[in-house]
Design a protein around this motif. Structure first.
Motif, PDB file in Angstrom:
ATOM      1  N   PHE A 122       5.408  -9.473 -17.541  1.00  0.00           N
ATOM      2  CA  PHE A 122       4.361  -9.308 -18.717  1.00  0.00           C
ATOM      3  C   PHE A 122       4.820  -7.842 -19.576  1.00  0.00           C
ATOM      4  N   THR A 123       4.689  -7.972 -20.719  1.00  0.00           N
ATOM      5  CA  THR A 123       4.660  -6.825 -21.636  1.00  0.00           C
ATOM      6  C   THR A 123       3.340  -6.842 -22.353  1.00  0.00           C
ATOM      7  N   MET A 124       2.726  -5.385 -22.669  1.00  0.00           N
ATOM      8  CA  MET A 124       1.611  -5.201 -23.185  1.00  0.00           C
ATOM      9  C   MET A 124       1.771  -4.607 -24.489  1.00  0.00           C
ATOM     10  N   ALA A 125       0.973  -4.448 -25.458  1.00  0.00           N
ATOM     11  CA  ALA A 125       1.055  -4.023 -27.047  1.00  0.00           C
ATOM     12  C   ALA A 125       0.897  -2.481 -26.584  1.00  0.00           C
ATOM     13  N   ASP A 126       1.808  -1.935 -27.745  1.00  0.00           N
ATOM     14  CA  ASP A 126       1.743  -0.347 -27.804  1.00  0.00           C
ATOM     15  C   ASP A 126       0.353   0.121 -27.338  1.00  0.00           C
ATOM     16  N   GLY A 127       0.120   1.305 -26.864  1.00  0.00           N
ATOM     17  CA  GLY A 127      -1.104   1.837 -26.648  1.00  0.00           C
ATOM     18  C   GLY A 127      -1.915   1.347 -25.392  1.00  0.00           C
ATOM     19  N   PHE A 128      -1.696   0.294 -24.892  1.00  0.00           N
ATOM     20  CA  PHE A 128      -2.283  -0.387 -23.715  1.00  0.00           C
ATOM     21  C   PHE A 128      -1.651   0.058 -22.239  1.00  0.00           C
ATOM     22  N   THR A 129      -2.368   0.633 -21.334  1.00  0.00           N
ATOM     23  CA  THR A 129      -1.798   1.004 -19.996  1.00  0.00           C
ATOM     24  C   THR A 129      -2.344   0.040 -19.059  1.00  0.00           C
ATOM     25  N   PRO A 130      -1.598  -0.524 -18.643  1.00  0.00           N
ATOM     26  CA  PRO A 130      -1.872  -1.549 -17.444  1.00  0.00           C
ATOM     27  C   PRO A 130      -2.219  -0.779 -16.330  1.00  0.00           C
ATOM     28  N   LYS A 131      -3.204  -1.059 -15.428  1.00  0.00           N
ATOM     29  CA  LYS A 131      -3.654  -0.562 -14.171  1.00  0.00           C
ATOM     30  C   LYS A 131      -3.764  -1.501 -13.056  1.00  0.00           C
ATOM     31  N   ALA A 132      -4.390  -2.643 -13.225  1.00  0.00           N
ATOM     32  CA  ALA A 132      -4.473  -3.688 -12.211  1.00  0.00           C
ATOM     33  C   ALA A 132      -4.008  -4.909 -12.448  1.00  0.00           C
ATOM     34  N   VAL A 143      -2.131 -13.541  -0.321  1.00  0.00           N
ATOM     35  CA  VAL A 143      -1.199 -13.306  -1.522  1.00  0.00           C
ATOM     36  C   VAL A 143      -0.945 -11.858  -1.752  1.00  0.00           C
ATOM     37  N   LEU A 144       0.261 -11.735  -2.061  1.00  0.00           N
ATOM     38  CA  LEU A 144       0.959 -10.313  -2.223  1.00  0.00           C
ATOM     39  C   LEU A 144       1.569  -9.937  -3.509  1.00  0.00           C
ATOM     40  N   LEU A 145       1.262  -9.098  -3.872  1.00  0.00           N
ATOM     41  CA  LEU A 145       2.013  -8.646  -5.234  1.00  0.00           C
ATOM     42  C   LEU A 145       3.481  -7.943  -4.970  1.00  0.00           C
ATOM     43  N   LEU A 146       4.742  -8.706  -5.487  1.00  0.00           N
ATOM     44  CA  LEU A 146       5.623  -8.286  -5.101  1.00  0.00           C
ATOM     45  C   LEU A 146       6.223  -6.817  -5.548  1.00  0.00           C
ATOM     46  N   ASP A 147       5.622  -6.371  -6.439  1.00  0.00           N
ATOM     47  CA  ASP A 147       5.911  -4.812  -6.886  1.00  0.00           C
ATOM     48  C   ASP A 147       4.705  -4.252  -7.321  1.00  0.00           C
ATOM     49  N   PRO A 148       4.277  -3.182  -6.176  1.00  0.00           N
ATOM     50  CA  PRO A 148       2.823  -2.363  -6.372  1.00  0.00           C
ATOM     51  C   PRO A 148       2.572  -1.968  -7.723  1.00  0.00           C
ATOM     52  N   ASP A 149       3.961  -1.397  -8.200  1.00  0.00           N
ATOM     53  CA  ASP A 149       3.816  -0.658  -9.796  1.00  0.00           C
ATOM     54  C   ASP A 149       3.652  -1.518 -10.714  1.00  0.00           C
ATOM     55  N   VAL A 150       2.128  -1.261 -11.346  1.00  0.00           N
ATOM     56  CA  VAL A 150       2.048  -2.419 -12.332  1.00  0.00           C
ATOM     57  C   VAL A 150       2.572  -1.979 -13.844  1.00  0.00           C
ATOM     58  N   SER A 151       3.060  -1.038 -13.792  1.00  0.00           N
ATOM     59  CA  SER A 151       3.707  -0.424 -14.862  1.00  0.00           C
ATOM     60  C   SER A 151       5.037  -0.968 -15.326  1.00  0.00           C
ATOM     61  N   GLN A 152       5.801  -1.387 -14.063  1.00  0.00           N
ATOM     62  CA  GLN A 152       7.091  -2.120 -14.375  1.00  0.00           C
ATOM     63  C   GLN A 152       6.958  -3.593 -14.929  1.00  0.00           C
ATOM     64  N   GLY A 153       5.588  -4.284 -15.243  1.00  0.00           N
ATOM     65  CA  GLY A 153       5.563  -5.286 -15.753  1.00  0.00           C
ATOM     66  C   GLY A 153       5.799  -6.433 -14.699  1.00  0.00           C
ATOM     67  N   ASN A 154       6.024  -6.400 -13.394  1.00  0.00           N
ATOM     68  CA  ASN A 154       6.218  -7.368 -12.497  1.00  0.00           C
ATOM     69  C   ASN A 154       4.845  -8.049 -12.005  1.00  0.00           C
ATOM     70  N   CYS A 155       4.784  -9.069 -12.382  1.00  0.00           N
ATOM     71  CA  CYS A 155       3.292  -9.555 -11.902  1.00  0.00           C
ATOM     72  C   CYS A 155       3.501 -10.741 -10.824  1.00  0.00           C
ATOM     73  N   SER A 156       4.593 -10.800 -10.177  1.00  0.00           N
ATOM     74  CA  SER A 156       5.187 -11.813  -9.291  1.00  0.00           C
ATOM     75  C   SER A 156       4.290 -11.776  -8.058  1.00  0.00           C
ATOM     76  N   ILE A 157       3.828 -12.836  -7.347  1.00  0.00           N
ATOM     77  CA  ILE A 157       3.134 -12.780  -6.363  1.00  0.00           C
ATOM     78  C   ILE A 157       3.737 -14.058  -5.304  1.00  0.00           C
ATOM     79  N   MET A 158       3.502 -13.420  -4.118  1.00  0.00           N
ATOM     80  CA  MET A 158       4.077 -14.165  -2.763  1.00  0.00           C
ATOM     81  C   MET A 158       2.872 -14.843  -2.203  1.00  0.00           C
ATOM     82  N   ILE A 159       2.621 -16.130  -1.985  1.00  0.00           N
ATOM     83  CA  ILE A 159       1.527 -16.902  -1.235  1.00  0.00           C
ATOM     84  C   ILE A 159       1.985 -17.325   0.269  1.00  0.00           C
ATOM     85  N   ASN A 160       1.377 -16.569   1.089  1.00  0.00           N
ATOM     86  CA  ASN A 160       1.911 -17.127   2.533  1.00  0.00           C
ATOM     87  C   ASN A 160       0.866 -18.221   3.244  1.00  0.00           C
TER      88      ASN A 160
END
Length: 331
Positions: free
Chosen positions: A57-67, A102-119
């Motif tokens: 994902f990518t967010m609009a300018d001025g938006f800081t993703p946290k969760a 359910v795991l988030l593959l990249d914990p750093d939300v700022s990278q824009g990677n919202c991929s998850i693994m479901i075990n």
């Protein structure tokens, strides 16, 4: 196939540009400066295993993703609600049946990677998955739920374990290896070995190893077990079974037939061929001797014929008077 493909894709493309990844997943869907890239079409996988839902994902300018928040609900519902949460960066908001699965593959939300693994998948995990990103817009708490979704279909487990069987010889120790299907980081499966009898299956009494886990990546593992025993004549043409049990009473197994060779069979085989070898050698010797004798006979015959012809020729050429007197002398 989807599971393995996307896991491989994500692990090896994390260091690449986002455009490369997005082009592999499909075009991003954008609205008002917010974009999301999800898998196009339905992701199909199997119960007991794991799956990766790729997302960027990518967010609009001025938006800081946290969760990051993921929901699962029925496809016909326009929007998933808070009761449908399956993953949240703040773990205390996740129901117990999804917590840790359910795991988030990249914990750093700022990278824009919202991929998850479901075990530890089960059929109830099938559904429509929707993403929400919480954060701050120009210093104020805000969030966005993306309208685009990805669909997941969990079918029954049809993959079987892989059993490796080396050449087996009576009395010589051998080791069989069974590898469970899937490359998951969830609950490890249980692997058991059994002999298959005519009427029932019974557990192997040989030496079996504990479950072995090989960490292939940070989120993928391979599980295997070994069976070590000394084959005997009674094991020949019998079946050994490797059974793999996943959480949720999901099982799969593979059966292999054992072919046991013995030194006695090798000796019998050698002695069975030996008379034919001796007979063949004897025949060759006899044929050679006959050819040699025939050659000597022809050579000697030609030599004798040559000598006789020479003698007759000499007789005809001797015209001396002495010869005539001797020949005409009366007896």
């Amino acid at each position: 196939m989807f599971t393995f493909f996307w896991m491989t894709l994500l692990f090896f493309l994390w260091g690449s540009t986002k455009n490369t990844v997005e082009s592999a997943l499909g075009r991003p869907i954008c609205s008002g400066g917010y974009c999301i890239t999800l898998n196009e079409g339905e992701i199909t996988t199997e119960a007991g295993l794991c799956v990766v839902i790729p997302c960027f994902f990518t967010m609009a300018d001025g938006f800081t993703p946290k969760a990051i928040v993921w929901f699962k609900c029925e496809p016909w519902r326009r929007r998933c609600g808070d009761s449908d949460v399956v993953f949240h960066t703040n773990h205390d908001k996740v129901p117990s049946e999804f917590l840790g699965r359910v795991l988030l593959l990249d914990p750093d939300v700022s990278q824009g990677n919202c991929s998850i693994m479901i075990n530890d998948l089960n059929t109830s995990d099938s559904g429509s998955y929707q993403l929400r990103v919480n954060g701050f817009y120009q210093g104020m708490a805000d969030g966005l739920t993306f309208p685009s979704r990805t669909s997941l279909s969990v079918k029954g487990l049809y993959q079987r374990p892989t059993v490796m069987v080396p050449p087996l010889t009576e009395g010589q120790q051998a080791t069989l290896t069974c590898t469970a299907p899937g490359l998951c980081s969830g609950s490890p499966p249980t692997i058991t070995w059994m002999w298959r009898g005519k009427t029932e299956d019974y557990h192997v009494t040989g030496s079996t190893s504990a479950l072995k886990t090989d960490n292939l990546t940070a989120v993928t593992q391979r599980h295997s077990s070994t069976l070590t025993f000394k084959p005997s004549a009674k094991h020949h043409n019998t079946n050994v079974i490797c059974k793999v049990s996943f959480p949720g009473n999901i099982t799969t197994e593979e059966s292999v037939s054992l072919n046991i060779s013995s030194d006695h069979e090798k000796h019998v085989s050698v002695f069975g061929v030996l008379p034919w070898v001796i007979a063949g050698v004897s025949l060759c010797v006899h044929v050679f001797c006959m050819i040699y004798i025939w050659h000597l006979w022809n050579t000697r015959k030609k030599k004798k014929l040559t000598e006789d012809q020479t003698y007759v020729s000499l007789q005809k050429r001797d015209t001396s008077s002495e010869y005539d007197v001797i020949v005409q002398r009366p007896r």
